[in-house]
Design a protein around this motif. Sequence first.
Motif, mmCIF file in Angstrom:
data_model
loop_
_atom_site.group_PDB
_atom_site.id
_atom_site.type_symbol
_atom_site.label_atom_id
_atom_site.label_comp_id
_atom_site.label_asym_id
_atom_site.label_seq_id
_atom_site.Cartn_x
_atom_site.Cartn_y
_atom_site.Cartn_z
ATOM 1 N N LEU A 216 45.015 -23.981 0.414
ATOM 2 C CA LEU A 216 45.361 -22.759 -0.303
ATOM 3 C C LEU A 216 46.039 -21.752 0.627
ATOM 4 C CD1 LEU A 216 42.136 -22.432 -2.465
ATOM 5 C CD2 LEU A 216 44.457 -22.751 -3.355
ATOM 6 N N MET A 217 45.550 -21.665 1.880
ATOM 7 C CA MET A 217 46.151 -20.749 2.842
ATOM 8 C C MET A 217 47.599 -21.137 3.161
ATOM 9 S SD MET A 217 44.010 -18.340 3.591
ATOM 10 C CE MET A 217 43.502 -18.454 1.889
ATOM 11 N N ARG A 218 47.911 -22.441 3.043
ATOM 12 C CA ARG A 218 49.286 -22.899 3.298
ATOM 13 C C ARG A 218 50.194 -22.650 2.103
ATOM 14 N NH1 ARG A 218 46.444 -27.453 5.532
ATOM 15 N NH2 ARG A 218 46.849 -28.621 3.594
ATOM 16 N N GLY A 219 49.633 -22.126 1.025
ATOM 17 C CA GLY A 219 50.436 -21.839 -0.143
ATOM 18 C C GLY A 219 50.427 -22.928 -1.194
ATOM 19 N N HIS A 241 46.673 -18.768 -4.045
ATOM 20 C CA HIS A 241 46.344 -17.736 -3.053
ATOM 21 C C HIS A 241 47.306 -16.562 -3.216
ATOM 22 C CE1 HIS A 241 46.536 -16.241 1.326
ATOM 23 N NE2 HIS A 241 45.438 -15.758 0.772
ATOM 24 N N ARG A 242 46.754 -15.345 -3.348
ATOM 25 C CA ARG A 242 47.585 -14.164 -3.571
ATOM 26 C C ARG A 242 47.771 -13.310 -2.326
ATOM 27 N NH1 ARG A 242 50.892 -15.532 -7.237
ATOM 28 N NH2 ARG A 242 50.046 -15.779 -9.352
ATOM 29 N N GLN A 253 40.433 -12.574 1.437
ATOM 30 C CA GLN A 253 41.567 -13.243 0.824
ATOM 31 C C GLN A 253 41.416 -13.188 -0.693
ATOM 32 O OE1 GLN A 253 44.132 -14.400 2.572
ATOM 33 N NE2 GLN A 253 43.157 -14.054 4.581
ATOM 34 N N SER A 254 42.540 -13.046 -1.388
ATOM 35 C CA SER A 254 42.539 -12.925 -2.837
ATOM 36 C C SER A 254 43.121 -14.190 -3.475
ATOM 37 C CB SER A 254 43.364 -11.703 -3.259
ATOM 38 O OG SER A 254 43.490 -11.641 -4.664
ATOM 39 N N PHE A 255 42.481 -14.638 -4.555
ATOM 40 C CA PHE A 255 42.937 -15.826 -5.277
ATOM 41 C C PHE A 255 43.017 -15.508 -6.771
ATOM 42 C CE2 PHE A 255 40.600 -17.160 -1.530
ATOM 43 C CZ PHE A 255 41.446 -18.089 -0.946
ATOM 44 N N GLU A 256 43.908 -16.206 -7.447
ATOM 45 C CA GLU A 256 44.026 -16.061 -8.900
ATOM 46 C C GLU A 256 43.824 -17.420 -9.548
ATOM 47 O OE1 GLU A 256 47.040 -13.448 -11.140
ATOM 48 O OE2 GLU A 256 47.833 -15.485 -11.371
ATOM 49 N N VAL A 257 43.063 -17.430 -10.637
ATOM 50 C CA VAL A 257 42.765 -18.658 -11.370
ATOM 51 C C VAL A 257 43.282 -18.505 -12.789
ATOM 52 C CG1 VAL A 257 40.988 -20.267 -12.114
ATOM 53 C CG2 VAL A 257 40.681 -18.976 -9.989
ATOM 54 N N GLY A 258 44.049 -19.485 -13.253
ATOM 55 C CA GLY A 258 44.571 -19.442 -14.621
ATOM 56 C C GLY A 258 44.681 -20.835 -15.191
ATOM 57 N N LEU A 259 44.926 -20.920 -16.482
ATOM 58 C CA LEU A 259 45.128 -22.210 -17.128
ATOM 59 C C LEU A 259 46.445 -22.818 -16.681
ATOM 60 C CD1 LEU A 259 43.883 -21.521 -20.760
ATOM 61 C CD2 LEU A 259 42.866 -23.102 -19.111
ATOM 62 N N ASP A 260 46.415 -24.098 -16.358
ATOM 63 C CA ASP A 260 47.615 -24.801 -15.917
ATOM 64 C C ASP A 260 48.247 -25.486 -17.121
ATOM 65 O OD1 ASP A 260 49.569 -25.806 -14.278
ATOM 66 O OD2 ASP A 260 48.354 -27.505 -13.582
#
Length: 333
Positions: A216-219, A241-242, A253-260
């Motif tokens: 996630l840190m690598r994008g 990762h935001r 660190q900030s993350f966003e979770v959504g429907l794929d």
Amino acid sequence: MSPVQFIGSLFGCWELDTMRAVSKSREAGAASGYICVRSGRVKVCFLYGRRAQLDAGRRCIHLPGPAVGSAIPAGSKRMRIVWLLLCLPQMAWSAPMLRTEGVASLADGTPAYREVHWMQSTEEGAERWVQYLCPEGAPFARKRLPSSHVVQARGYQLQDRRSGQEASVRVDGPKVQVSWKESQSATPRSGELALPEGAVVDAGFDAAIRLHWQALMRGEVLRMPFLVPGRQRFFPVKVVHRGALRWKNIAAQSFEVGLDAWYGSVAPRLALTYADADRRLLEFRGISNLRDGQGRYPQVVVRFATAPEPRDEAQWRHAWAQPLVATCAVTEK
């Protein structure tokens, strides 16, 4: 343990299960042997037992108190047996648990509830108990997550007396057994699902982010099927990762979770904040998994201000034994 096993223990080592896993790296010494508690098993090496027969790198605690110290003198074979009988139960039941608390608020800042997490260790997959408390402190719901080596997809049991919601999810190899009751008057629904590869169940989301932290840190975008027990199916979700931020003066660190999925842009999303140092969850923003007094799933912000702290197991037992209440007092902002 049979008499033969007990006599044999005086000349070597034997093991037995405790009724509950105690705490990793807790050990007590006897003059000519050791009593060792680790990960739910007790190993005793008396008389001719040697410390090398136990796992290395472990701490000693002085019995009967919990302070770290030296071995306990046991002057005779009889005294060694007495120490075993008196101290082993105390070791098995008085080791500390870990406790952390999150405070949930509505969008306008009104207190919604508190969630208290109890666990045996900070290891992924360790058994965990969660109590949901009214703002005034009375418990209205509870959830238990049994220990599992499949940390992203482990089962749980939930009981919410306020809404009547009940859930039971059991992961058994490639299958998932789901039982769901939406409310007090609803008819329970049960079903069996195939467990997709990389699937996430309930709090397994938390473990998944830590397991895939570097990616996630690598994008990289983390994609996985997420179980929605009320729908009796898995939905595709993605984690992104935001960026870095400061959360109450903590590097995070900030993350966003959504429907794929194609409708993901209009579906509700979650915002998660994790500490850099220990990768623990600091803040959750999104739809609560608990219904409120009006039967709705409200938008909440849950903040975990402190890291897990040790508590005596008796405190956990007392808290978990409290009966659930059916209503919470009205709380003003």
